[in-house]
Design a protein around this motif. Structure first.
Motif: not given
Length: 217
Positions: A124-131, A162-167
């Protein structure tokens, strides 16, 4: 191993898009990379079909048929060694490997991970980076050691968040970069430029920085 083909064995569990990138790269003029075999631990891994379409030998070793990780890894090592590879790469191989396995292939075992290690080992690396509110994210190629996602770094691709990026959107852009840096690292190894030294990864005989070779986009 300059002036000779480097036999590369790929381990995977899923779609095999990194395998496809490696196959495509190996077909470029002057490439010293030869994908000698693909092994999957899941019968439905699409990577097996990619390999067969490219005329590459495949094998299936279902981990559910073994009593524990060590038994599976012992059988896997025997299967891999039958291909006589110079390099083994993990391309979405969803198994935690035993210490005996990692030591057996020390210095010739690479993995790619979808984060800027040492950040976000595991899933879950992408969501963790966003969080975490990170402004940068990316992917890393590293030599495999007994520490999960913890071996010496070879190369990292860094992309802006980027602004608005999702996982999902972040994963798609990171995946594209995986397809660039994994064949690059394999090419370095095949050309005899990349190796694992006592203190970490070496490129052209010189120590790579702790972050590996950075590519910023």
């Amino acid at each position: 191993m300059p002036n000779a083909l480097c036999n590369v064995l790929v381990l995977l569990s899923g779609s095999g898009s990194n395998l496809q990138a490696l196959i495509d790269s190996s077909h470029t003029e002057g490439s010293q990379v030869r994908v000698c075999g693909v092994i999957a631990n899941r019968a439905d891994a699409y990577g097996l079909q990619r390999a067969e379409a490219a005329g590459i030998a495949t094998a299936l070793l279902d981990h559910t048929g073994f009593d524990g990780r060590e038994a599976f890894d012992t059988a896997l090592m025997a299967l891999i060694d039958g291909f006589r590879p110079d390099l083994v790469i993990l391309a979405g191989f969803m198994r935690i490997l035993s210490g005996d396995f990692v030591r057996h292939y020390q210095g010739r075992l690479l993995n790619i991970h979808p984060s800027l290690l040492p950040l976000y080992k595991g899933l879950h690396t992408h969501q963790r980076a966003l969080d975490a509110g990170d402004t940068e994210h990316g992917c890393s190629v590293h030599f495999v050691t007994e520490e999960l996602d913890g071996g010496p770094l070879v190369v990292q691709a860094v992309i802006p968040v980027e602004p608005g990026d999702t996982a999902q959107s972040l994963a798609q852009r990171v995946h594209h970069q995986e397809h660039q840096i994994y064949p690059l690292a394999v090419r370095w190894f095949a050309e005899g430029r990349l190796r694992l030294g006592d203190q970490g990864a070496l490129l052209d005989g010189l120590p790579l920085p702790a972050s590996g070779h950075l590519i910023r986009l």
